[in-house]
Design an enzyme around this catalytic site. Structure first.
Site, PDB file in Angstrom:
ATOM      1  N   SER A   1       0.820  -1.223   0.000  1.00 38.17           N
ATOM      2  CA  SER A   1       0.000   0.000   0.000  1.00 38.17           C
ATOM      3  C   SER A   1       0.848   1.265   0.000  1.00 38.17           C
ATOM      4  O   SER A   1       0.568   2.214  -0.751  1.00 38.17           O
ATOM      5  CB  SER A   1      -0.985  -0.007   1.163  1.00 38.17           C
ATOM      6  OG  SER A   1      -0.323  -0.220   2.378  1.00 38.17           O
TER       7      SER A   1
ATOM      8  N   HIS B   1      -2.048  -8.813   2.353  1.00 40.41           N
ATOM      9  CA  HIS B   1      -1.657  -7.559   3.029  1.00 40.41           C
ATOM     10  C   HIS B   1      -2.724  -7.242   4.085  1.00 40.41           C
ATOM     11  O   HIS B   1      -2.928  -8.021   5.002  1.00 40.41           O
ATOM     12  CB  HIS B   1      -1.499  -6.478   1.938  1.00 40.41           C
ATOM     13  CG  HIS B   1      -0.870  -5.201   2.378  1.00 40.41           C
ATOM     14  ND1 HIS B   1      -0.113  -5.064   3.503  1.00 40.41           N
ATOM     15  CD2 HIS B   1      -0.887  -3.949   1.800  1.00 40.41           C
ATOM     16  CE1 HIS B   1       0.312  -3.809   3.617  1.00 40.41           C
ATOM     17  NE2 HIS B   1      -0.156  -3.108   2.588  1.00 40.41           N
TER      18      HIS B   1
ATOM     19  N   HIS C   1       5.920 -13.169   7.457  1.00 41.27           N
ATOM     20  CA  HIS C   1       6.024 -11.771   7.021  1.00 41.27           C
ATOM     21  C   HIS C   1       7.094 -11.661   5.956  1.00 41.27           C
ATOM     22  O   HIS C   1       8.078 -12.399   5.969  1.00 41.27           O
ATOM     23  CB  HIS C   1       6.367 -10.861   8.208  1.00 41.27           C
ATOM     24  CG  HIS C   1       6.017  -9.435   7.948  1.00 41.27           C
ATOM     25  ND1 HIS C   1       6.879  -8.582   7.301  1.00 41.27           N
ATOM     26  CD2 HIS C   1       4.890  -8.732   8.202  1.00 41.27           C
ATOM     27  CE1 HIS C   1       6.294  -7.404   7.186  1.00 41.27           C
ATOM     28  NE2 HIS C   1       5.086  -7.461   7.723  1.00 41.27           N
TER      29      HIS C   1
ATOM     30  N   ARG D   1       4.082  -5.421  17.122  1.00 40.11           N
ATOM     31  CA  ARG D   1       2.702  -4.944  17.135  1.00 40.11           C
ATOM     32  C   ARG D   1       1.771  -6.055  17.616  1.00 40.11           C
ATOM     33  O   ARG D   1       0.791  -5.816  18.302  1.00 40.11           O
ATOM     34  CB  ARG D   1       2.301  -4.445  15.733  1.00 40.11           C
ATOM     35  CG  ARG D   1       3.182  -3.300  15.236  1.00 40.11           C
ATOM     36  CD  ARG D   1       2.953  -2.999  13.757  1.00 40.11           C
ATOM     37  NE  ARG D   1       3.228  -4.142  12.908  1.00 40.11           N
ATOM     38  CZ  ARG D   1       2.937  -4.210  11.621  1.00 40.11           C
ATOM     39  NH1 ARG D   1       2.347  -3.190  11.021  1.00 40.11           N
ATOM     40  NH2 ARG D   1       3.239  -5.281  10.909  1.00 40.11           N
TER      41      ARG D   1
ATOM     42  N   ASP E   1      -1.544  -9.022  12.295  1.00 39.26           N
ATOM     43  CA  ASP E   1      -2.946  -9.401  12.099  1.00 39.26           C
ATOM     44  C   ASP E   1      -3.390 -10.601  12.949  1.00 39.26           C
ATOM     45  O   ASP E   1      -4.575 -10.921  12.988  1.00 39.26           O
ATOM     46  CB  ASP E   1      -3.197  -9.730  10.619  1.00 39.26           C
ATOM     47  CG  ASP E   1      -2.954  -8.515   9.744  1.00 39.26           C
ATOM     48  OD1 ASP E   1      -3.329  -7.411  10.177  1.00 39.26           O
ATOM     49  OD2 ASP E   1      -2.373  -8.655   8.657  1.00 39.26           O
TER      50      ASP E   1
HETATM   51  N1  HAX Z   1       1.346 -20.516   6.618  1.00 35.01           N
HETATM   52  C1  HAX Z   1       1.722 -21.463   5.739  1.00 35.01           C
HETATM   53  N2  HAX Z   1       2.697 -21.298   4.830  1.00 35.01           N
HETATM   54  C2  HAX Z   1       3.355 -20.137   4.841  1.00 35.01           C
HETATM   55  C3  HAX Z   1       3.040 -19.109   5.744  1.00 35.01           C
HETATM   56  C4  HAX Z   1       1.982 -19.318   6.657  1.00 35.01           C
HETATM   57  N3  HAX Z   1       1.582 -18.395   7.519  1.00 35.01           N
HETATM   58  N4  HAX Z   1       3.837 -18.047   5.507  1.00 35.01           N
HETATM   59  C5  HAX Z   1       4.632 -18.405   4.479  1.00 35.01           C
HETATM   60  N5  HAX Z   1       4.335 -19.670   4.079  1.00 35.01           N
HETATM   61  C6  HAX Z   1       4.873 -20.384   2.913  1.00 35.01           C
HETATM   62  C7  HAX Z   1       4.563 -19.589   1.650  1.00 35.01           C
HETATM   63  O1  HAX Z   1       3.244 -19.825   1.198  1.00 35.01           O
HETATM   64  C8  HAX Z   1       5.638 -20.059   0.727  1.00 35.01           C
HETATM   65  O2  HAX Z   1       5.246 -21.309   0.241  1.00 35.01           O
HETATM   66  P1  HAX Z   1       5.599 -21.784  -1.270  1.00 35.01           P
HETATM   67  O3  HAX Z   1       7.091 -21.774  -1.338  1.00 35.01           O
HETATM   68  O4  HAX Z   1       4.976 -23.136  -1.377  1.00 35.01           O
HETATM   69  O5  HAX Z   1       4.980 -20.747  -2.174  1.00 35.01           O
HETATM   70  C9  HAX Z   1       6.827 -20.258   1.655  1.00 35.01           C
HETATM   71  O6  HAX Z   1       6.280 -20.373   2.980  1.00 35.01           O
HETATM   72  C10 HAX Z   1       7.818 -19.101   1.640  1.00 35.01           C
HETATM   73  O7  HAX Z   1       7.120 -17.903   1.891  1.00 35.01           O
HETATM   74  P2  HAX Z   1       7.877 -16.659   2.575  1.00 35.01           P
HETATM   75  O8  HAX Z   1       8.998 -16.253   1.671  1.00 35.01           O
HETATM   76  O9  HAX Z   1       8.233 -16.993   3.975  1.00 35.01           O
HETATM   77  O10 HAX Z   1       6.732 -15.579   2.650  1.00 35.01           O
HETATM   78  P3  HAX Z   1       6.484 -14.362   1.658  1.00 35.01           P
HETATM   79  O11 HAX Z   1       7.466 -13.316   2.000  1.00 35.01           O
HETATM   80  O12 HAX Z   1       6.398 -14.820   0.248  1.00 35.01           O
HETATM   81  O13 HAX Z   1       5.011 -13.919   2.079  1.00 35.01           O
HETATM   82  C11 HAX Z   1       3.305 -13.515   3.678  1.00 35.01           C
HETATM   83  C12 HAX Z   1       4.773 -13.278   3.317  1.00 35.01           C
HETATM   84  C13 HAX Z   1       2.952 -12.638   4.868  1.00 35.01           C
HETATM   85  C14 HAX Z   1       2.419 -13.118   2.498  1.00 35.01           C
HETATM   86  C15 HAX Z   1       3.107 -15.017   4.020  1.00 35.01           C
HETATM   87  O14 HAX Z   1       3.881 -15.334   5.161  1.00 35.01           O
HETATM   88  C16 HAX Z   1       1.653 -15.380   4.239  1.00 35.01           C
HETATM   89  O15 HAX Z   1       0.949 -15.688   3.273  1.00 35.01           O
HETATM   90  N6  HAX Z   1       1.174 -15.372   5.526  1.00 35.01           N
HETATM   91  C17 HAX Z   1      -0.217 -15.591   5.811  1.00 35.01           C
HETATM   92  C18 HAX Z   1      -1.052 -14.366   5.434  1.00 35.01           C
HETATM   93  C19 HAX Z   1      -0.794 -13.207   6.358  1.00 35.01           C
HETATM   94  O16 HAX Z   1      -0.727 -13.348   7.572  1.00 35.01           O
HETATM   95  N7  HAX Z   1      -0.645 -11.983   5.784  1.00 35.01           N
HETATM   96  C20 HAX Z   1      -0.463 -10.762   6.568  1.00 35.01           C
HETATM   97  C21 HAX Z   1       0.899 -10.158   6.450  1.00 35.01           C
HETATM   98  C22 HAX Z   1       1.059  -8.932   7.289  1.00 35.01           C
HETATM   99  C23 HAX Z   1       0.586  -7.729   6.541  1.00 35.01           C
HETATM  100  O17 HAX Z   1       1.158  -7.268   5.563  1.00 35.01           O
HETATM  101  N8  HAX Z   1      -0.491  -7.186   6.953  1.00 35.01           N
HETATM  102  O18 HAX Z   1      -0.955  -6.132   6.288  1.00 35.01           O
END
Ligand code: HAX
Length: 440
Positions: free
Chosen positions: A247, A277, A323, A332, A378
């Site tokens: 964002s 996000h 994250h 947080r 979150d």
């Molecule tokens: N549960 C299961 N698997 C997870 C995971 C979780 N909470 N977090 C990461 N992974 C997996 C990913 O899906 C990815 O799998 P693949 O290789 O099979 O694609 C692998 O671990 C590597 O991911 P990463 O490099 O650690 O994570 P990214 O930097 O790509 O993504 C995210 C970060 C926050 C999007 C991710 O951890 C996620 O999807 N978490 C759950 C959703 C979430 O909580 N989002 C809120 C984030 C905070 C925010 O910005 N709020 O606004």
């Protein structure tokens, strides 16, 4: 119908102190930036690997953001102050800090609060726009539509069209941002009450602080003031998270084209609405409620563990964990967890949040995929809102958006004040990448 523009001519008190403070800091900041670019412009500060191109530009140092930084091991630090040292502050104080690097003195805070109160009248057509949207529109779609609709109020666009000097462009940007910031609590509260049939709009109370007034307009029953306290904390914790998140980055990219704050914030809010996000907070609570539905209101640790492991084994996500940047428990999250322990230790949903915190990092580490197995912001916030009766989790990202407008605003005002350039990175083709690989 003809609508009267809300341009600022009739506002009785507009803050001088914050604007004067920014003005007084600008010459030195501009001189410093000029000197760094002139004397060290060719210094190389990083390399780009192909995996970063395929990985969402992760880790590429490509932006300057002075409002806050997020360290792998520290989490959010605002102007050198860790967020956990700011949890007792008001969001207005954080806004002042983001912009100037200093917390306001009492008179400076009062001046800013009065200014926000005086700017807070929402143009009447915004209610018409919101009322025209179908009730099943997502609250974030309603929120960003309302901000976009207010673009006709832009003082920046008007000043630009009148040929304002480039060095002064930040001033109308400041006016637009303060107007948006002053008005969004009422707009968000209206969306909440209309969408979820909570009754008529509750008028603002000019004697209250920005977050306290917002809490009141939402109409949540709050006998001991704990919900207002939660709102203050919520709006502080979500206020900023450096410049590269979806964002904030969107906001900076759009405003770098000299689009005004209304356009830029609309884009930013739309990015915030994504499940990876800002939407994660709604999904996180949904996840816990589904867990309760599947394995009971008050499951044992073993049951929670089995449930989460099953999700991970099937390739699913545990929402609220992981994250893109952090590699620790998000401070947080810790602040929200503390709030929950102090105010609602026996709440069943909150208890599950605490159980997941004890269990899921270990499971994610065992699975070995997520780079960050720890909770993000979150993971806990929804359980607290739910406890106070804000059960409509679709609304949670709007709260995040109201708060993040502080960060969007301060980043955009400073970028404009520093004369930041049009953002235009170079893209490459897959063919080009293949040729580069062949060279090595
Ligand atoms: N549960 C299961 N698997 C997870 C995971 C979780 N909470 N977090 C990461 N992974 C997996 C990913 O899906 C990815 O799998 P693949 O290789 O099979 O694609 C692998 O671990 C590597 O991911 P990463 O490099 O650690 O994570 P990214 O930097 O790509 O993504 C995210 C970060 C926050 C999007 C991710 O951890 C996620 O999807 N978490 C759950 C959703 C979430 O909580 N989002 C809120 C984030 C905070 C925010 O910005 N709020 O606004």
């Amino acid at each position: 119908m003809v609508y009267i523009s809300n341009l600022n001519q009739n506002i009785p008190h507009m803050s001088k102190l914050l604007k004067e403070k920014i003005s007084s800091q600008l010459p030195a900041l501009r001189e410093e930036a000029k000197s760094i670019a002139k004397n060290h412009g060719s210094k190389v500060i990083g390399q780009v690997a192909i995996e970063q191109l395929y990985g969402g530009m992760r880790g590429i140092k490509g932006l300057i953001c002075d409002t806050s930084e997020v360290g792998l091991q520290t989490g959010l630090v605002i102007r050198g102050i860790p967020i956990l040292e700011l949890t007792e502050k008001l969001p207005e104080e954080i806004f002042y800090l983001l912009l100037t690097g200093e917390l306001p003195k009492e008179n400076e805070l009062k001046d800013l609060q009065k200014d926000l109160q005086n700017r807070s009248e929402v143009p009447s057509y915004v209610w018409d726009v919101l009322n025209a949207l179908p009730e099943d529109s997502h609250p974030m779609a309603m929120f960003s539509s309302a901000v976009n609709a207010m673009e006709r109020e832009s003082i920046f666009r008007k000043s630009y069209n009148e040929g304002i000097n480039k060095d002064d462009l930040w001033e109308p940007m400041y006016e637009d941002c303060l107007n948006i910031m002053a008005r969004v609590p009422q707009i968000a509260a209206f969306i909440y009450r209309r969408k979820f049939k909570k009754g008529d709009m509750i008028p603002p109370d000019k004697n209250l602080d920005w977050a306290g007034n917002f809490a009141k307009m939402l109409g949540i029953e709050d006998k001991d003031g704990a919900f207002a306290k939660l709102m203050r904390l919520y709006l502080v914790l979500h206020s900023d998270h450096e410049g590269g998140n979806v964002s904030a980055f969107t906001c900076l990219v759009i405003s770098s084209a000299l689009s005004d704050a209304y356009y830029a914030m609309t884009g930013a809010l739309n990015g915030l609405a994504g499940p990876l996000h800002g939407l994660a907070n709604q999904n996180c609570l949904k996840f816990i409620l589904k867990m309760q539905e599947d394995i009971g209101e008050s499951p044992s640790d073993e049951e929670v563990k089995k449930y989460c492991k099953n999700i991970l084994d099937k390739g699913g996500l545990v929402i609220g964990y992981g994250h893109a940047v952090l590699r620790i428990t998000d401070p947080r999250f810790s602040a929200f967890l503390d709030f929950g322990k102090n105010h609602l230790p026996d709440d069943n949903v909150f208890k599950i949040v605490s159980q997941i915190f004890e269990i899921v990092p270990g499971l994610l580490m065992e699975q070995g995929k997520a780079k960050d197995p720890w909770p993000n912001v979150d993971a806990a916030s929804g359980s607290l809102l739910y406890h106070y009766g804000m059960k409509e989790y679709e609304f949670y990202t709007v709260l995040f958006g109201v708060s993040r407008i502080l960060g969007f605003s301060s980043q955009m005002i400073l970028a404009r004040a520093m004369g930041s350039a049009l953002i235009r990175p170079k893209s490459v083709t897959t063919e080009w990448i293949k040729k580069e690989i062949a060279k090595s």
